[in-house]
Design a protein around this motif. Sequence first.
Motif, short mmCIF file in Angstrom:
data_model
loop_
_atom_site.label_atom_id
_atom_site.label_comp_id
_atom_site.label_asym_id
_atom_site.label_seq_id
_atom_site.Cartn_x
_atom_site.Cartn_y
_atom_site.Cartn_z
N GLY A 215 -8.42 -3.69 3.62
CA GLY A 215 -9.56 -4.71 3.11
C GLY A 215 -9.00 -5.51 1.99
N LEU A 216 -8.27 -5.21 1.09
CA LEU A 216 -7.74 -5.70 -0.01
C LEU A 216 -6.93 -6.71 0.26
CD1 LEU A 216 -7.74 -6.08 -3.12
CD2 LEU A 216 -6.09 -4.43 -3.26
N LEU B 253 0.28 -4.44 -3.23
CA LEU B 253 0.14 -4.05 -1.73
C LEU B 253 1.53 -3.99 -1.06
CD1 LEU B 253 -2.34 -6.96 -0.78
CD2 LEU B 253 -2.79 -4.46 -0.89
N ALA B 254 2.45 -4.58 -1.74
CA ALA B 254 3.84 -4.49 -1.16
C ALA B 254 4.27 -2.94 -1.48
CB ALA B 254 4.78 -5.59 -1.65
N TYR B 255 4.26 -2.61 -2.54
CA TYR B 255 4.76 -1.18 -3.16
C TYR B 255 3.78 -0.28 -2.37
CZ TYR B 255 5.07 2.74 -6.27
OH TYR B 255 5.42 3.92 -6.87
N GLY C 255 -4.62 3.88 -12.93
CA GLY C 255 -4.04 2.69 -12.25
C GLY C 255 -4.68 2.27 -11.19
N ARG C 256 -4.80 3.27 -10.04
CA ARG C 256 -5.28 3.09 -8.67
C ARG C 256 -6.77 2.67 -8.78
NH1 ARG C 256 -3.31 3.83 -4.27
NH2 ARG C 256 -1.61 5.06 -4.89
N ASN D 117 3.97 3.76 2.58
CA ASN D 117 2.97 4.05 3.56
C ASN D 117 1.60 4.28 3.20
OD1 ASN D 117 5.31 4.01 5.49
ND2 ASN D 117 5.78 5.95 4.44
N ARG D 118 1.10 3.56 2.20
CA ARG D 118 -0.35 3.45 1.97
C ARG D 118 -0.88 2.20 2.03
NH1 ARG D 118 2.22 6.62 -2.49
NH2 ARG D 118 2.25 4.91 -3.60
#
Length: 681
Positions: A410-411, A398-400, A349-350, A405-406
């Motif tokens: 850039g994204l 992005l919210a997740y 997924g990542r 804390n990751r």
Amino acid sequence: MQKFLLFITGLLFIGCTSKLNDDNLPAGFSWNLLIKNAGNPAATYPLTAKRSGKGYRLYSDDILPVDLFLTVRVNENKILLNLTIEAKRNIDLNFSGSYFPVDIVPANTEFLLPGFWYHLNQRSPENAPGIKKGASWMVREDRLSTPMAGVFDSTQKVAFVIFRNDKVNQDVLLPYEYGEVLLGSETELGGIGFIREKESVGLLFSYPFIEKPYTYRHKLTLLPSLTAFNRMQAGEKKQVSWEIMRINASSYSEFVEKAWSIGFDHFRPEPISVTLSDDSVKHILSEYFRESFSECGNLRSSSGVELHIDSCERRGIFEIGFVGRVLMNAFNALQYGYEKHDSLMVIQGRSVFESYDKFGFNNAGLLREWIDCRTGREADIFSLRRQSEGVSALVHFLAYEKENNRMHDGLERKTFHLVKCLQALQRPDGSFPRKFDAQFRIRDFSSGSSSTVIPAMILASSYFKDTSMFNTACKAACFLDREIVAKADYFSSTLDANCEDKEAALYALNSYYYLWLASDSDAKPHYLEQARKVSFFALSWYYLWDVPFAPGQMLGDLGFKTKGWGNVSVENNHVDVYAFEFPEVLKWLSEQTGDVRYSRMADLILSSMKEQLLPRPGHLCGIAKPGYHPEVVQHTNWDYGKNGKGYYNDIFAPGWVVCSLWEMLTPGRSKEIIQQNLLHR
């Protein structure tokens, strides 16, 4: 011995002064009997009603091979017509009727066939059912989410509906696709529709079915009319029933609302029994994440578009939004992987997001929304819907990640820029174009899909704390208020069909839900009322009854129940599991309005879509691999290109299907993002 009993029920019509329990036949009805001998054109017998004891005999100037007896019960709310047909000899027959309400003006009328026809179907393409191909239409009942036809007079603010009243459990295979068709046995499916003539408008019904002026057999393929004939043996009796009702409605929207409510209260659909827990369903669906993961050049993605049902091969076609939903599926896989401590699923997924961060945007800042890695072909025309669905998926990711804390600076910047690009497309009236190119030149001016950008704008405004994005969504909602909701005109959200469709109503409904969540208390009542109005158009696409299948048709043999599944569009007359957040929104509406029909429909949809056709070991449902849920489920005499009623099309796109079911089983994620990041205005 079977009995054939026709019930037609309705509210009293304009000018009718019948007393309670009157047994006189109201004016406006006409009847026909067709008898067909093999190899010969059918003989038509116009029928006349003549008083006989407590009812009426329907007779013709010719001697009929059947006895027809009609009883009538009229009160201030209903007309009940009970017709018994008894065959004197072996025959093949079709019985039909019509009702012409008093004082309806043809020039002021619009029509409703739920899940198939809205207004005049004026937006339908040339080779799909619509006013361009004929002013009067009659279809087989299994095409309709509620076996109902309606006519609305916008001047007099009155409507009439007819709908099927009895159980329909049996169908047969059609030996021919059009013309006069001897079935050789019996179907319980009837026909239903409307007739629009120069001086009058009426409702049509038949048993068995008639389809005219055409039968819609394949996608964008109309064939000549079809009349089906049931076979009766000498001495046999049969039963069937309909209802006709009068509705007072101030607008077409209110007409649809009341018609749907009547249908729901009549059929009272109950949830389907389920055996699998939500977690078990997700475990099976997660097989799609594992099996579809693909690497092609510098991109990583799920392969869920243009697959064959008998192989579910990796095709290397990556599609951002509908129908692939690769980014949202990657987020679902990532989140699920963390929940289940599945490191491989997390990595996969990542890696999708990492590859799209590096290589998934073009020079204009748009997402590369459709790529065929095998041929190198790539879309150079972009759609508002896919780009917006990409934004929503990116914000969820992005919210997740931020919550854990990751960070992905850039994204974040690329996502922010993408939203700004979409904002720039908004026109002065608040609408958005349907499609555009990389230079942002408009390639499809249609504004019907403007609602598809609103949820993305609300999510982005919440995440980035950007008031301008929220204002963009509000301005788009003003356009919806004026041009979509006020005119009850929901169209052009399905990417492969620019016509009246379910997804247009669902996107408008979601938009108002998101705006309600994000707005202050002063604006909430307006968005709630708009959502309520839209909801009945969305609901009208979803089946309230179970259509029958012929023995040997796979869906029937699997015990498939259609109630709770939705028709797709006027052009695409099949059902699917398009739900996403719909049950969540219905439950919210139930809480806010107190109408329990909403929550009952939510429960029905959840139960019906959850596992019926979920491919799993020992229950693959005609699909090659577990977790690859079917897409084009053909429940009526229509197909997307192959296989017909009772089967799937041979090509399918499980990507969006899995995404829809996953979202349905994971409510509240968008709500959490919005409410945790409410702007202080």
